[in-house]
Enzyme design. Structure first.
Site: not given
Ligand code: PNS
Length: 160
Positions: A128, A41, A17, A90
């Protein structure tokens, strides 16, 4: 001012990250690391703890600040006047998930551009969840996380 969000759950922030955030900070004027609540999560670290660990990890990057959000990424981008999202990419398995999220974000916020930065090979398989698993079983993750996270994981799993 070109401002980008680097969003994620950061449970916890890893060296991978940090690599993406550092690269984004070299390209954009300002980077807003956006820590998502991601309640579904069931994160190991609370939102406040995750934000604090990210803040400590990025403290020497001048044009980076850290916020939390609990809602849609497109709304977060609007509130912070950001027109770009930067994510790390990745292994190929990331692609389908990221592709779906990017497509939905284009629907929800057509003015928000998503950029991907390829992870360097040494971080290709770092996540993570792998870090949490290794640490929970007493393994050494100090190579894969910032020092503050190493300390926090040891504390969380009673490894001190
Ligand atoms: O580190 P992660 O868990 O892969 O991050 C995912 C994240 C937080 C970027 C994604 O879940 C997100 O954008 N969440 C906010 C909710 C949202 O906007 N959802 C609609 C997009 S599909």
């Amino acid at each position: 001012m070109k401002r980008a969000l680097v969003p994620g759950t950061f449970d916890p922030i890893t060296a991978g990250h940090l690599d993406v955030i550092t690269r984004a900070a070299m390209i954009f004027d300002e980077v807003v690391v956006s820590v998502a609540a991601s309640k579904k999560k069931g994160p190991l670290f609370s939102l406040e703890e995750r934000v604090e660990l990210v803040r400590e990890a990025v403290s020497d990057l001048e044009n980076v600040r850290v916020i939390s959000f609990d809602g849609l990424l497109v709304d977060c981008a609007r509130i912070h006047d950001a027109h770009a999202v930067v994510k790390g990419l990745r292994v190929v398995t990331d692609f389908e998930y990221e592709f779906q999220m990017t497509a939905m974000n284009y629907e929800l916020g057509p003015n928000l551009e998503t950029f991907f930065i390829m992870s360097p090979p040494k971080y290709m398989y770092l996540s993570s969840s792998v870090v949490r698993e290794i640490s929970s079983m007493g393994g050494d993750v100090s190579k894969f996380v910032p020092p503050c996270v190493d300390v926090a994981l040891k504390k969380r799993f009673g490894l001190e």
